[in-house]
Design an enzyme around this catalytic site. Structure first.
Site: not given
Length: 339
Positions: A6-7, A116, A9, A186, A11-13, A32, A92
């Site tokens: 799961a990305m 992440g 953009g 979010c 740092v963590d992902s 997503m 979620c």
């Protein structure tokens, strides 16, 4: 192993994908689209594509807005309308990130989904992260037990400070690494009221009453308040602080009292998610994300997926709609929504 990451953009992902690729796995990324905040996705997709190019991985863009509305956004709005305090991140994680996205990963031939999150899976249990300041076990406590075998969390045994340090060596991240730490909800820009105002008139002045139902003041609209709040309403001639004890949405009325009146030892739960077989046990509980753990005795009604939690000491600000999570040491053993 083929793994979907799961990305976002961020740092963590990005570091999750990098760690797994360097460990020799076949990686694909997925961004997503969950909500319709203007301009939000365009910028994130640009970042995700740049990260994909840097890592040399395929990146999918998955539109889950309809599902997100059904399982997360609409319940968020509805629960506030009912005078409750929702927990959208828990929903979620269950229905979207480790639900719909996991299904998408499997459809694309991936054996695992990675995110992440700062959390660990140990012996089949959601377990607190090594970095306590970033631990997200609370928000994963509604994820079904059978899903845990299909997900991995590479950051769970790492400290955020170390991940940030490693990220400095990633040139593509340095271009946009000044972004603020993502936190809170979010799809909420500033306050939840802004979201509710798109659907309802939240500015509906009404009565403030005491525990006996006597009118003692006025408020600006019940949706502006959550349990434990002590500001934003008027109590006639008051010299000591008053706290919101209850919200009567049907009457547009808030009940207030002293801090002592907020105290509660018995908490009832619904939609209970169990990771153990026992229906009676001792544990530690958290009644919201940032609250300290309190010792408790728990009785589960498995048939109705309800529970009664008897706390060893009083808790303040127990709010309907919030998630109560039960721990045995660092592992999550059950959770349910406060009713």
């Amino acid at each position: 192993m083929k793994i979907m990451v799961a990305m976002s953009g961020g740092v963590d992902s990005t570091m999750t994908a990098k760690i797994l690729k360097e460990a020799g796995h076949e990686i694909e990324g997925c961004y997503m689209k969950l909500h319709q905040k203007p301009g939000y996705h365009e910028e994130n997709i640009r970042k995700v594509k740049k990260v994909g190019e840097y890592l040399g991985i395929k990146v999918h863009i998955l539109d889950l807005q309809d599902k997100f509305n059904e399982f997360v956004y609409d319940p968020f709005v509805r629960l506030y309308k009912e005078g409750k305090t929702p927990n959208p991140c828990a929903l979620c994680n269950r229905f979207i990130k480790l639900g719909a996205l996991l299904n998408f990963a499997k459809q694309n031939g991936c054996e695992k989904l990675a995110t992440g999150h700062y959390v660990q899976i140990i012996d089949g249990f959601v377990t607190m992260a090594k970095d306590p300041s970033k631990d997200q076990s609370y928000f994963l406590a509604q994820v079904p037990k059978e899903v845990l075998k299909d997900v991995i969390f590479p950051l769970g045994d790492k400290f955020k400070a170390d991940i940030k340090e490693l990220a400095r060596e990633v040139p593509v991240l340095n271009e946009f690494a000044t972004q603020p730490e993502s936190s809170e909800i979010c799809f909420v820009e500033d306050t939840y009221i802004e979201i509710l105002n798109k659907h309802y008139n939240t500015n509906l002045p009404g009565n403030v009453v005491d525990k006996n139902g006597n009118v003692i003041g006025r408020h600006q609209g019940y949706m502006h308040y959550t349990i434990g709040k002590r500001r934003g309403f008027e109590v006639f001639g008051a010299h000591e602080p008053h706290f919101v004890l209850k919200i009567n949405a049907d009457k547009n009325e808030i009940v207030v009292g002293s801090k002592d009146d907020l105290a509660q030892k018995i908490v009832e739960l619904e939609n209970v998610n169990l990771f153990i077989d026992e229906d009676e046990f001792e544990c530690e509980t958290k009644i919201r994300y940032r609250s300290p753990k309190l010792e408790a005795s728990v009785k589960i009604d498995k048939q109705n997926k309800t529970a009664v939690v008897a706390l060893s000491q009083n808790a303040l600000g127990v709010a309907q709609g919030q998630l109560c999570v039960m721990y045995d040491g660092e592992r999550v053993i059950a959770s349910g929504f406060i009713k």
